[in-house]
Design a protein around this motif. Structure first.
Motif, PDB file in Angstrom:
ATOM      1  N   GLN A  27     112.056  29.161  70.141  1.00  0.00           N
ATOM      2  CA  GLN A  27     112.582  27.947  69.207  1.00  0.00           C
ATOM      3  C   GLN A  27     111.780  26.881  70.050  1.00  0.00           C
ATOM      4  OE1 GLN A  27     116.413  27.206  69.764  1.00  0.00           O
ATOM      5  NE2 GLN A  27     117.167  29.295  69.860  1.00  0.00           N
ATOM      6  N   HIS A  28     110.934  25.551  68.930  1.00  0.00           N
ATOM      7  CA  HIS A  28     111.029  24.612  70.366  1.00  0.00           C
ATOM      8  C   HIS A  28     111.937  23.840  70.407  1.00  0.00           C
ATOM      9  CE1 HIS A  28     109.229  20.215  70.220  1.00  0.00           C
ATOM     10  NE2 HIS A  28     108.431  20.474  69.959  1.00  0.00           N
ATOM     11  N   ILE A  29     112.143  23.644  71.610  1.00  0.00           N
ATOM     12  CA  ILE A  29     113.240  23.214  72.350  1.00  0.00           C
ATOM     13  C   ILE A  29     114.024  21.827  71.761  1.00  0.00           C
ATOM     14  CG2 ILE A  29     112.914  21.504  73.925  1.00  0.00           C
ATOM     15  CD1 ILE A  29     114.930  25.021  74.416  1.00  0.00           C
ATOM     16  N   ALA A  30     112.806  20.926  71.262  1.00  0.00           N
ATOM     17  CA  ALA A  30     113.539  19.732  70.726  1.00  0.00           C
ATOM     18  C   ALA A  30     114.400  20.233  69.540  1.00  0.00           C
ATOM     19  CB  ALA A  30     112.742  19.070  69.735  1.00  0.00           C
ATOM     20  N   PRO A  31     115.582  20.845  68.888  1.00  0.00           N
ATOM     21  CA  PRO A  31     116.518  20.341  67.890  1.00  0.00           C
ATOM     22  C   PRO A  31     117.882  21.224  69.328  1.00  0.00           C
ATOM     23  CG  PRO A  31     115.366  21.371  67.069  1.00  0.00           C
ATOM     24  CD  PRO A  31     114.258  21.994  67.938  1.00  0.00           C
ATOM     25  N   ALA A  32     117.507  22.047  70.128  1.00  0.00           N
ATOM     26  CA  ALA A  32     117.837  22.305  70.630  1.00  0.00           C
ATOM     27  C   ALA A  32     118.647  20.810  71.553  1.00  0.00           C
ATOM     28  CB  ALA A  32     117.518  23.653  71.158  1.00  0.00           C
ATOM     29  N   THR A  68     112.939  29.632  77.610  1.00  0.00           N
ATOM     30  CA  THR A  68     111.917  30.194  76.422  1.00  0.00           C
ATOM     31  C   THR A  68     113.707  30.323  75.891  1.00  0.00           C
ATOM     32  OG1 THR A  68     111.508  32.122  75.954  1.00  0.00           O
ATOM     33  CG2 THR A  68     110.041  30.109  76.716  1.00  0.00           C
ATOM     34  N   VAL A  69     113.367  30.829  74.153  1.00  0.00           N
ATOM     35  CA  VAL A  69     114.989  31.014  73.583  1.00  0.00           C
ATOM     36  C   VAL A  69     114.108  31.186  72.465  1.00  0.00           C
ATOM     37  CG1 VAL A  69     115.437  28.706  72.936  1.00  0.00           C
ATOM     38  CG2 VAL A  69     117.139  31.061  73.153  1.00  0.00           C
ATOM     39  N   PRO A  70     115.101  32.867  72.007  1.00  0.00           N
ATOM     40  CA  PRO A  70     114.047  32.900  70.649  1.00  0.00           C
ATOM     41  C   PRO A  70     114.536  32.459  69.561  1.00  0.00           C
ATOM     42  CG  PRO A  70     115.803  34.634  71.975  1.00  0.00           C
ATOM     43  CD  PRO A  70     115.046  33.941  72.722  1.00  0.00           C
ATOM     44  N   VAL A  71     114.274  32.390  68.232  1.00  0.00           N
ATOM     45  CA  VAL A  71     115.244  32.302  66.579  1.00  0.00           C
ATOM     46  C   VAL A  71     115.555  32.736  66.634  1.00  0.00           C
ATOM     47  CG1 VAL A  71     114.339  31.106  64.918  1.00  0.00           C
ATOM     48  CG2 VAL A  71     112.698  30.781  66.000  1.00  0.00           C
ATOM     49  N   ALA A  72     117.554  32.590  67.438  1.00  0.00           N
ATOM     50  CA  ALA A  72     118.470  33.426  67.254  1.00  0.00           C
ATOM     51  C   ALA A  72     119.662  32.710  67.439  1.00  0.00           C
ATOM     52  CB  ALA A  72     118.354  34.994  68.078  1.00  0.00           C
ATOM     53  N   GLU A  73     120.874  33.316  67.581  1.00  0.00           N
ATOM     54  CA  GLU A  73     122.082  32.680  68.018  1.00  0.00           C
ATOM     55  C   GLU A  73     122.054  32.112  69.249  1.00  0.00           C
ATOM     56  OE1 GLU A  73     126.407  33.441  65.291  1.00  0.00           O
ATOM     57  OE2 GLU A  73     125.824  34.856  67.054  1.00  0.00           O
ATOM     58  N   VAL A  74     122.970  31.174  68.935  1.00  0.00           N
ATOM     59  CA  VAL A  74     122.768  30.341  71.155  1.00  0.00           C
ATOM     60  C   VAL A  74     124.309  29.970  70.828  1.00  0.00           C
ATOM     61  CG1 VAL A  74     121.031  29.932  71.310  1.00  0.00           C
ATOM     62  CG2 VAL A  74     122.551  28.165  69.804  1.00  0.00           C
ATOM     63  N   ASP A  75     124.961  29.941  71.773  1.00  0.00           N
ATOM     64  CA  ASP A  75     126.305  29.609  72.229  1.00  0.00           C
ATOM     65  C   ASP A  75     126.153  27.976  73.186  1.00  0.00           C
ATOM     66  OD1 ASP A  75     128.273  32.374  71.657  1.00  0.00           O
ATOM     67  OD2 ASP A  75     126.749  33.114  72.993  1.00  0.00           O
ATOM     68  N   VAL A  76     126.994  27.332  72.506  1.00  0.00           N
ATOM     69  CA  VAL A  76     126.653  26.033  73.707  1.00  0.00           C
ATOM     70  C   VAL A  76     127.888  26.048  74.045  1.00  0.00           C
ATOM     71  CG1 VAL A  76     126.977  23.966  73.530  1.00  0.00           C
ATOM     72  CG2 VAL A  76     125.679  25.406  71.727  1.00  0.00           C
ATOM     73  N   ALA A  77     128.360  25.495  75.286  1.00  0.00           N
ATOM     74  CA  ALA A  77     130.004  25.395  76.240  1.00  0.00           C
ATOM     75  C   ALA A  77     129.948  24.019  76.972  1.00  0.00           C
ATOM     76  CB  ALA A  77     130.358  26.542  76.756  1.00  0.00           C
ATOM     77  N   VAL A  78     130.743  22.979  76.912  1.00  0.00           N
ATOM     78  CA  VAL A  78     130.986  21.881  76.855  1.00  0.00           C
ATOM     79  C   VAL A  78     131.985  22.176  78.351  1.00  0.00           C
ATOM     80  CG1 VAL A  78     131.416  19.719  76.764  1.00  0.00           C
ATOM     81  CG2 VAL A  78     130.221  20.635  75.089  1.00  0.00           C
ATOM     82  N   ARG A  79     131.512  21.125  79.536  1.00  0.00           N
ATOM     83  CA  ARG A  79     132.940  20.894  80.319  1.00  0.00           C
ATOM     84  C   ARG A  79     133.088  19.128  81.107  1.00  0.00           C
ATOM     85  NH1 ARG A  79     131.711  23.117  85.954  1.00  0.00           N
ATOM     86  NH2 ARG A  79     129.626  23.361  86.361  1.00  0.00           N
ATOM     87  N   VAL A  80     133.765  18.381  81.834  1.00  0.00           N
ATOM     88  CA  VAL A  80     133.613  17.229  82.198  1.00  0.00           C
ATOM     89  C   VAL A  80     133.306  17.480  83.425  1.00  0.00           C
ATOM     90  CG1 VAL A  80     135.151  15.206  82.200  1.00  0.00           C
ATOM     91  CG2 VAL A  80     134.753  16.801  80.290  1.00  0.00           C
TER      92      VAL A  80
END
Length: 263
Positions: A27-32, A68-80
């Motif tokens: 992946q181009h990291i910009a969209p991530a 780097t990260v492949p063009v694939a599925e990713v998970d997103v986690a958020v914490r305060v």
């Protein structure tokens, strides 16, 4: 087609439009980066409600790019990390196959009326209509670079002003803020006025830090960018970031400069 398709509450599948510039299949990291900002804002609105008077504004975005990260599925986690009524520090992490790829730490601040104090020492740049169209695919491969429209004034190698926009949504069938969409374009700055030919010298960035004083308006994102290479393999791409109303902040990227390791 968007840059990402949401596949679950916290999972997103990258599409061909995020194809990277340095390595095919990554992946181009910009969209991530934009996706992580979207996650932070979604978490904020879920916790605080969507009333404007309760909505903290993003002041700083500090991304560390861990690999780097492949063009694939990713998970997103958020914490305060630091909750508060007027100031919060929030962390968001992009994960692929159990491995953290990008970590964002964002400061969110309570807005106040400071219109009477408004001002800046940052210089404005001419608008997009005063820049010539430029095709970045003449320098870079990849689906992300092919998805954007660029208008540029090149001053010298490593020095330019330019405007970027994209017709591609950040997340399919989801409402995304102008800030998240803008954050999804910031990382492009490192390749828009190269100091060295990327076919012979690699200069990927390992981070991106943006400081903002206003929420961006409009589809165009403007950059006043300077690139610096040191003598010991370290580099910096620094930009003043604009929308069509004027400067709205800055963005800096730390580079690892690698002669002989280009495209």
């Amino acid at each position: 087609m968007a840059y990402f398709e949401q596949t679950g509450e916290h999972t997103f599948r990258a599409t061909e439009h995020v194809g990277g510039a340095w390595e095919a299949g990554t992946q181009h990291i910009a969209p991530a980066l934009g996706l992580l900002v979207h996650a932070v804002e979604t978490d904020r609105d879920t916790r605080r409600g969507d009333r404007p008077e309760d909505r903290l504004r993003v002041s700083r975005l500090s991304f560390d790019i861990l690999g780097t990260v492949p063009v694939a599925e990713v998970d997103v986690a958020v914490r305060v990390l630091r909750p508060g009524r007027t100031v919060e520090l929030v962390e968001a992490t992009l994960v692929h196959a159990g491995r953290a790829v990008v970590v964002l730490r964002a400061w969110l601040l309570q807005p106040r009326d400071t219109g009477a104090l408004q001002g800046t020492g940052l210089a404005a740049v001419p608008g997009p209509e005063e820049h010539e169209p430029w095709d970045p695919t003449t320098v870079w491969p990849g689906g992300f670079i092919a998805s954007v429209e660029v208008r540029r004034r090149q001053v010298a190698p490593g020095r330019a002003t330019f405007w970027v926009r994209t017709p591609v949504p950040l997340v399919a069938d989801r409402e995304v803020s102008r800030l998240a969409a803008t954050a999804g374009l910031l990382d492009i700055a490192n390749g828009m006025t190269v100091l060295a030919d990327p076919r012979t010298v690699a200069f990927p960035n390992v981070d991106l830090t943006a400081h903002l004083v206003a929420e961006p308006r409009g589809a165009w994102v403007g950059f006043d960018t300077a690139v610096t290479f040191g003598a010991d393999g370290l580099g910096l791409t620094h930009s003043v970031v604009h929308d069509e109303t004027g400067p709205i902040g800055t963005s800096s990227q730390s580079l690892t400069v690698r002669p002989g390791a280009g495209l």
